[in-house]
Design an enzyme around this catalytic site. Sequence first.
Site, short mmCIF file in Angstrom:
data_model
loop_
_atom_site.label_atom_id
_atom_site.label_comp_id
_atom_site.label_asym_id
_atom_site.label_seq_id
_atom_site.Cartn_x
_atom_site.Cartn_y
_atom_site.Cartn_z
N ARG A 72 0.87 -1.18 0.00
CA ARG A 72 0.00 0.00 0.00
C ARG A 72 0.91 1.23 0.00
O ARG A 72 1.98 1.22 0.60
CB ARG A 72 -0.90 -0.02 1.22
N GLY A 102 -8.16 -3.42 -5.93
CA GLY A 102 -9.49 -3.16 -5.38
C GLY A 102 -9.91 -1.71 -5.60
O GLY A 102 -9.33 -1.01 -6.44
N GLU A 103 -10.89 -1.27 -4.81
CA GLU A 103 -11.46 0.06 -5.07
C GLU A 103 -10.43 1.17 -4.87
O GLU A 103 -10.45 2.17 -5.60
CB GLU A 103 -12.77 0.25 -4.28
N ASP A 127 -13.39 -9.17 -1.20
CA ASP A 127 -14.58 -8.54 -0.58
C ASP A 127 -15.78 -8.46 -1.53
O ASP A 127 -16.90 -8.23 -1.06
CB ASP A 127 -14.24 -7.11 -0.12
N MET A 169 -13.54 -11.65 6.82
CA MET A 169 -13.12 -10.36 6.26
C MET A 169 -14.32 -9.65 5.63
O MET A 169 -15.32 -10.28 5.28
CB MET A 169 -11.99 -10.55 5.27
N GLY A 170 -14.19 -8.37 5.47
CA GLY A 170 -15.27 -7.54 4.94
C GLY A 170 -15.25 -6.23 5.69
O GLY A 170 -15.89 -6.10 6.73
N HIS A 272 -6.41 -13.64 7.49
CA HIS A 272 -5.79 -13.71 6.14
C HIS A 272 -5.80 -15.10 5.53
O HIS A 272 -5.47 -15.24 4.35
CB HIS A 272 -4.37 -13.15 6.20
N1 ATP Z 1 -8.45 7.80 -2.91
C1 ATP Z 1 -7.26 7.43 -3.41
N2 ATP Z 1 -6.58 8.24 -4.22
C2 ATP Z 1 -5.39 7.86 -4.74
N3 ATP Z 1 -4.80 6.67 -4.50
C3 ATP Z 1 -5.44 5.82 -3.70
C4 ATP Z 1 -6.70 6.14 -3.11
N4 ATP Z 1 -7.10 5.09 -2.36
C5 ATP Z 1 -6.12 4.18 -2.49
N5 ATP Z 1 -5.13 4.59 -3.29
C6 ATP Z 1 -3.91 3.86 -3.65
O1 ATP Z 1 -4.22 2.51 -3.99
C7 ATP Z 1 -3.53 1.62 -3.10
C8 ATP Z 1 -4.39 0.43 -2.81
O2 ATP Z 1 -5.60 0.84 -2.14
P1 ATP Z 1 -6.18 -0.02 -0.94
O3 ATP Z 1 -5.11 -0.16 0.08
O4 ATP Z 1 -7.46 0.58 -0.53
O5 ATP Z 1 -6.38 -1.43 -1.59
P2 ATP Z 1 -7.45 -1.87 -2.67
O6 ATP Z 1 -6.91 -1.71 -4.03
O7 ATP Z 1 -8.75 -1.17 -2.41
O8 ATP Z 1 -7.56 -3.39 -2.35
P3 ATP Z 1 -8.24 -4.03 -1.06
O9 ATP Z 1 -8.96 -2.95 -0.30
O10 ATP Z 1 -9.16 -5.04 -1.64
O11 ATP Z 1 -7.13 -4.59 -0.28
C9 ATP Z 1 -3.21 2.47 -1.88
O12 ATP Z 1 -2.09 1.99 -1.18
C10 ATP Z 1 -2.94 3.82 -2.48
O13 ATP Z 1 -1.64 3.90 -2.99
O1 F6P Z 2 -3.87 -7.27 4.47
P1 F6P Z 2 -4.37 -6.10 5.25
O2 F6P Z 2 -3.64 -4.86 4.95
O3 F6P Z 2 -4.47 -6.41 6.70
O4 F6P Z 2 -5.85 -5.78 4.73
C1 F6P Z 2 -6.96 -6.46 5.18
C2 F6P Z 2 -8.14 -6.02 4.33
O5 F6P Z 2 -7.96 -6.43 2.99
C3 F6P Z 2 -9.06 -7.21 2.57
O6 F6P Z 2 -8.68 -8.57 2.73
C4 F6P Z 2 -9.36 -6.99 1.12
O7 F6P Z 2 -9.87 -5.72 0.91
C5 F6P Z 2 -10.19 -6.83 3.52
O8 F6P Z 2 -11.19 -7.82 3.61
C6 F6P Z 2 -9.41 -6.64 4.79
O9 F6P Z 2 -10.07 -5.74 5.67
MG MG Z 3 -9.55 -0.97 -0.46
#
Ligand code: ATP
Ligand code: F6P
Ligand code: MG
Length: 341
Positions: A72, A102-103, A127, A169-170, A272
Amino acid sequence: MRIGVLTSGGDCPGLNAVIRSVVHRGVVDHGDEIIGFEDGWKGLLEGQYRELTLDSVSGILAQGGTILGSTRVQPSHLRDGVARARDYCKELGLDGIIPIGGEGTLKAARLLSDGGLPIVGVPKTIDNDIACTDVTFGFDTAVSVATEALDRLKTTAESHQRVMVVELMGRHTGWIALHAGMAAGAHAIIVPERPFNIDRVTEVVRERFERGKKFAIVVCAEGAKPEPGTMHWEEGTVDIYGHERFTGVATQLSMELEHRLGKEAKPVILGHVQRGGTPTAYDRVLATRFGWHAVEAVHKGAFGHITALQGTQINLVPLAEAVADLKTVPAERYAEAETVI
Ligand SMILES: Nc1ncnc2c1ncn2[C@@H]1O[C@H](COP(=O)(O)OP(=O)(O)OP(=O)(O)O)[C@@H](O)[C@H]1O
Ligand SMILES: O=P(O)(O)OC[C@H]1O[C@](O)(CO)[C@@H](O)[C@@H]1O
Ligand SMILES: [Mg+2]
């Protein structure tokens, strides 16, 4: 063409299947060169990448995790890096970038796409909360793992006449809890979309024991919370990436149920393990199809889109639409589950 691929956000079974599919479709059918950025957006921002050949993706279809790694990155760091990423993309001679995430990743993808980078996204997450696609790969695997865990917990719960409160998870949505809870025949399913009423959960479990049943399984999504002011509740803090640090709904809920019912209640946090290991056949197929269509989208110049499963078709949906809303569990889907619990 020269195409970059990266995996970002939490990992998820099926990521390697997408990477493999991108390489196969690109290299074999189009004669493309594929490079893989390491550790998500970090690799693009810091210039860490490697060439991906047919050999380097051999044998990864059924492998969990991601051969490219994922980290991240603080969103502010990413926002500051748009111009640098665009210059770097030109320097590398990239015709397209395929971020799989993801989002959050897709929001970042939109930012970079608006900043002029040639992006085609692929949605992933256990999720299942991305609105424009019927389902994301990883979800089916997570539900299978969670269902098996719930089936196993039932037998030990019954032997000891216990309540098992199982946290799945969720973060924002309760899809895994809903599906695994239905599949395993849980006695209560608690999701973030509907703050729970502790009196009602207690009554459901009490009534079950009064009917002579010897155990109960309560499934909750990690992001679930009680109706405000109805029970003691520790709120979490927020980490540097903007994610809430959860305080453990299963732990807090099991303590409250044990106190109210005078029965042993054990918290089980599956964590996890739901994200690890080999993807199901369904997830391998969906991931492979997404990879194939992402390469096609790059060749068509359909940038600023993501691949999405709609019915049986894979369609392209604008990134703006993909990140507009999260797909939450609707009331009618919850009602279907409530009838059988
Ligand atoms: N609002 C945002 N604007 C710009 N970059 C973002 C934003 N949100 C997230 N990111 C970037 O995307 C990366 C991944 O986002 P996040 O950690 O939410 O995981 P994700 O792609 O949503 O997957 P998941 O939530 O399923 O683990 C972040 O570390 C960050 O670098
Ligand atoms: O691996 P991390 O950073 O603990 O993230 C956990 C999050 O990622 C997910 O597995 C996927 O978005 C969520 O269900 C959970 O909250
Ligand atoms: Mg996310």
